[in-house]
Design a protein around this motif. Structure first.
Motif, PDB file in Angstrom:
ATOM      1  N   LEU A 160     -10.337 -32.060  81.090  1.00 14.75           N
ATOM      2  CA  LEU A 160      -9.512 -30.928  80.678  1.00 14.75           C
ATOM      3  C   LEU A 160      -9.777 -29.724  81.576  1.00 14.75           C
ATOM      4  N   GLY A 161      -8.792 -28.847  81.682  1.00 16.93           N
ATOM      5  CA  GLY A 161      -8.903 -27.684  82.547  1.00 16.93           C
ATOM      6  C   GLY A 161      -9.814 -26.615  81.982  1.00 16.93           C
ATOM      7  N   VAL A 162     -10.160 -25.659  82.844  1.00 22.15           N
ATOM      8  CA  VAL A 162     -11.064 -24.581  82.440  1.00 22.15           C
ATOM      9  C   VAL A 162     -10.494 -23.755  81.286  1.00 22.15           C
ATOM     10  N   PRO A 163      -9.199 -23.334  81.324  1.00 18.07           N
ATOM     11  CA  PRO A 163      -8.679 -22.538  80.194  1.00 18.07           C
ATOM     12  C   PRO A 163      -8.734 -23.288  78.865  1.00 18.07           C
ATOM     13  N   VAL A 164      -8.422 -24.587  78.882  1.00 16.71           N
ATOM     14  CA  VAL A 164      -8.471 -25.369  77.646  1.00 16.71           C
ATOM     15  C   VAL A 164      -9.914 -25.477  77.146  1.00 16.71           C
ATOM     16  N   ALA A 165     -10.839 -25.712  78.061  1.00 20.14           N
ATOM     17  CA  ALA A 165     -12.250 -25.818  77.673  1.00 20.14           C
ATOM     18  C   ALA A 165     -12.749 -24.520  77.060  1.00 20.14           C
ATOM     19  N   TYR A 166     -12.373 -23.380  77.665  1.00 18.46           N
ATOM     20  CA  TYR A 166     -12.765 -22.092  77.090  1.00 18.46           C
ATOM     21  C   TYR A 166     -12.120 -21.890  75.719  1.00 18.46           C
ATOM     22  N   GLY A 167     -10.852 -22.320  75.578  1.00 20.21           N
ATOM     23  CA  GLY A 167     -10.179 -22.190  74.290  1.00 20.21           C
ATOM     24  C   GLY A 167     -10.899 -22.953  73.191  1.00 20.21           C
ATOM     25  N   LEU A 168     -11.337 -24.163  73.502  1.00 21.17           N
ATOM     26  CA  LEU A 168     -12.087 -24.954  72.526  1.00 21.17           C
ATOM     27  C   LEU A 168     -13.410 -24.288  72.187  1.00 21.17           C
ATOM     28  N   GLN A 169     -14.083 -23.763  73.231  1.00 25.85           N
ATOM     29  CA  GLN A 169     -15.379 -23.116  73.005  1.00 25.85           C
ATOM     30  C   GLN A 169     -15.235 -21.863  72.145  1.00 25.85           C
ATOM     31  N   PHE A 170     -14.245 -21.027  72.451  1.00 19.58           N
ATOM     32  CA  PHE A 170     -14.048 -19.805  71.672  1.00 19.58           C
ATOM     33  C   PHE A 170     -13.604 -20.128  70.247  1.00 19.58           C
ATOM     34  N   GLY A 171     -12.793 -21.173  70.098  1.00 18.94           N
ATOM     35  CA  GLY A 171     -12.390 -21.572  68.756  1.00 18.94           C
ATOM     36  C   GLY A 171     -13.575 -22.016  67.919  1.00 18.94           C
ATOM     37  N   LEU A 172     -14.464 -22.784  68.526  1.00 19.36           N
ATOM     38  CA  LEU A 172     -15.671 -23.222  67.824  1.00 19.36           C
ATOM     39  C   LEU A 172     -16.549 -22.030  67.476  1.00 19.36           C
ATOM     40  N   ALA A 173     -16.732 -21.122  68.429  1.00 17.83           N
ATOM     41  CA  ALA A 173     -17.575 -19.944  68.186  1.00 17.83           C
ATOM     42  C   ALA A 173     -17.009 -19.094  67.050  1.00 17.83           C
ATOM     43  N   ALA A 174     -15.690 -18.935  67.004  1.00 15.03           N
ATOM     44  CA  ALA A 174     -15.072 -18.155  65.934  1.00 15.03           C
ATOM     45  C   ALA A 174     -15.282 -18.822  64.581  1.00 15.03           C
ATOM     46  N   ALA A 175     -15.146 -20.145  64.541  1.00 13.70           N
ATOM     47  CA  ALA A 175     -15.369 -20.871  63.288  1.00 13.70           C
ATOM     48  C   ALA A 175     -16.821 -20.748  62.842  1.00 13.70           C
ATOM     49  N   LEU A 176     -17.743 -20.815  63.788  1.00 16.95           N
ATOM     50  CA  LEU A 176     -19.161 -20.656  63.463  1.00 16.95           C
ATOM     51  C   LEU A 176     -19.449 -19.258  62.932  1.00 16.95           C
ATOM     52  N   ALA A 177     -18.873 -18.245  63.581  1.00 12.65           N
ATOM     53  CA  ALA A 177     -19.096 -16.868  63.139  1.00 12.65           C
ATOM     54  C   ALA A 177     -18.599 -16.666  61.715  1.00 12.65           C
ATOM     55  N   ALA A 178     -17.397 -17.155  61.423  1.00 10.23           N
ATOM     56  CA  ALA A 178     -16.846 -17.014  60.074  1.00 10.23           C
ATOM     57  C   ALA A 178     -17.706 -17.760  59.059  1.00 10.23           C
ATOM     58  N   SER A 179     -18.175 -18.951  59.435  1.00  8.46           N
ATOM     59  CA  SER A 179     -19.020 -19.735  58.528  1.00  8.46           C
ATOM     60  C   SER A 179     -20.336 -19.027  58.244  1.00  8.46           C
ATOM     61  N   LEU A 180     -20.930 -18.413  59.277  1.00  7.66           N
ATOM     62  CA  LEU A 180     -22.198 -17.714  59.086  1.00  7.66           C
ATOM     63  C   LEU A 180     -22.028 -16.483  58.206  1.00  7.66           C
ATOM     64  N   VAL A 181     -20.935 -15.751  58.387  1.00  6.30           N
ATOM     65  CA  VAL A 181     -20.685 -14.590  57.531  1.00  6.30           C
ATOM     66  C   VAL A 181     -20.595 -15.029  56.076  1.00  6.30           C
ATOM     67  N   TRP A 182     -19.840 -16.080  55.828  1.00  4.85           N
ATOM     68  CA  TRP A 182     -19.709 -16.592  54.452  1.00  4.85           C
ATOM     69  C   TRP A 182     -21.055 -17.041  53.907  1.00  4.85           C
ATOM     70  N   LEU A 183     -21.813 -17.804  54.715  1.00  4.40           N
ATOM     71  CA  LEU A 183     -23.078 -18.357  54.250  1.00  4.40           C
ATOM     72  C   LEU A 183     -24.118 -17.270  54.014  1.00  4.40           C
ATOM     73  N   TRP A 184     -24.257 -16.341  54.962  1.00  3.63           N
ATOM     74  CA  TRP A 184     -25.308 -15.320  54.860  1.00  3.63           C
ATOM     75  C   TRP A 184     -24.976 -14.256  53.817  1.00  3.63           C
ATOM     76  N   ARG A 185     -23.730 -14.166  53.397  1.00  2.00           N
ATOM     77  CA  ARG A 185     -23.369 -13.265  52.300  1.00  2.00           C
ATOM     78  C   ARG A 185     -23.475 -13.951  50.943  1.00  2.00           C
ATOM     79  N   SER A 186     -23.696 -15.254  50.948  1.00  2.00           N
ATOM     80  CA  SER A 186     -23.730 -16.025  49.710  1.00  2.00           C
ATOM     81  C   SER A 186     -25.132 -16.028  49.114  1.00  2.00           C
ATOM     82  N   ALA A 187     -25.242 -16.686  47.953  1.00  2.00           N
ATOM     83  CA  ALA A 187     -26.540 -16.819  47.288  1.00  2.00           C
ATOM     84  C   ALA A 187     -27.226 -18.128  47.663  1.00  2.00           C
ATOM     85  N   ALA A 188     -26.810 -18.728  48.763  1.00  2.00           N
ATOM     86  CA  ALA A 188     -27.402 -19.998  49.194  1.00  2.00           C
ATOM     87  C   ALA A 188     -28.878 -19.808  49.529  1.00  2.00           C
ATOM     88  N   ASP A 189     -29.621 -20.889  49.494  1.00  2.00           N
ATOM     89  CA  ASP A 189     -31.042 -20.854  49.816  1.00  2.00           C
ATOM     90  C   ASP A 189     -31.242 -20.351  51.247  1.00  2.00           C
TER      91      ASP A 189
END
Length: 225
Positions: free
Chosen positions: A160-189
């Motif tokens: 895959l090309g560089v722009p597509v690879a960056y798109g996948l990477q940024f999409g993953l990073a955004a999903a991780l960031a949203a997941s961490l915000v949800w998790l770290w604001r929760s009452a999880a262990d």
């Protein structure tokens, strides 16, 4: 050898400290810690994976008990800035203000000390080396795609090309960031929060190499705890 010995002992002590309250025999704990496959990759390269794991694991271990010291250790991780992108997001979500302040002060102090000792010319040189790393090492795969462990490298390996690879990477990073915000604001262990952050630090960056995966032991240890 001295570098690997000192940083390796710091890594071992960090994992042992995370698992101190787990009812596991001490010998088996040390064996599992140093039989982790990434350990051998790091030793073979003489690299800094032990230090990264020790700083990341140590900061997460001390976050509740010694928040300022945890911030100091996070600040020292600035030598690997690509692994720190999501840490401020998690700390902000968890309202860890003391740790955030200590980490920012540590980074600022290191920057000032570097400038005082070496001179201002170090910063243009640093930016030039960053551009080289991005264009040649990362985007063109000068080290070999099999050595990099990111979704960016996987996409390039698949053709895959560089722009597509960056798109996948940024999409993953955004999903991780949203997941961490949800998790770290929760009452999880807290152990689950720490494990998730340790894993997310490695997943979020396009520039993570095989020896960097020693830090994955931190996530595994918190998950086991």
């Amino acid at each position: 050898l001295a570098w690997l010995l000192v940083t390796g002992l710091a890594y071992g002590a960090t994992i042992r400290g995370i698992l101190a309250e787990v009812p596991l025999p001490r010998a088996e704990t040390w064996l599992a810690t140093f039989a982790f496959p990434a350990v051998f990759v790091n030793v073979g390269h003489g690299q800094n994976g032990f230090l990264t794991a020790a700083l990341l694991g140590g900061s997460l271990s001390l976050l509740d008990r010694r928040p300022a010291l945890a911030g100091l250790m996070i600040g020292l991780m600035a030598y690997k800035p690509q692994f720190g992108v999501l840490i401020p997001i998690a700390l902000l979500a968890g309202q860890r203000w003391t740790t955030i302040t200590a980490a920012a002060a540590t980074v600022a102090a290191l920057g000032l000390a570097t400038t005082a000792l070496i001179g201002v010319d170090i910063w243009p040189a640093f930016l030039a080396s960053t551009r080289f790393t991005q264009q040649v090492v990362l985007e063109q795969g000068a080290l070999g795609w099999e050595k990099a462990q990111s979704i960016f490298a996987a996409a390039r390996l698949w053709g895959l090309g560089v722009p597509v690879a960056y798109g996948l990477q940024f999409g993953l990073a955004a999903a991780l960031a949203a997941s961490l915000v949800w998790l770290w604001r929760s009452a999880a262990d807290y152990d689950l929060k720490a494990a998730a952050l340790a894993c997310a630090c490695l997943l979020a960056t396009p520039y993570v190499l095989d020896y960097d995966l020693v830090a994955l032991a931190v996530g595994i240890a918190f998950f086991v705890r």
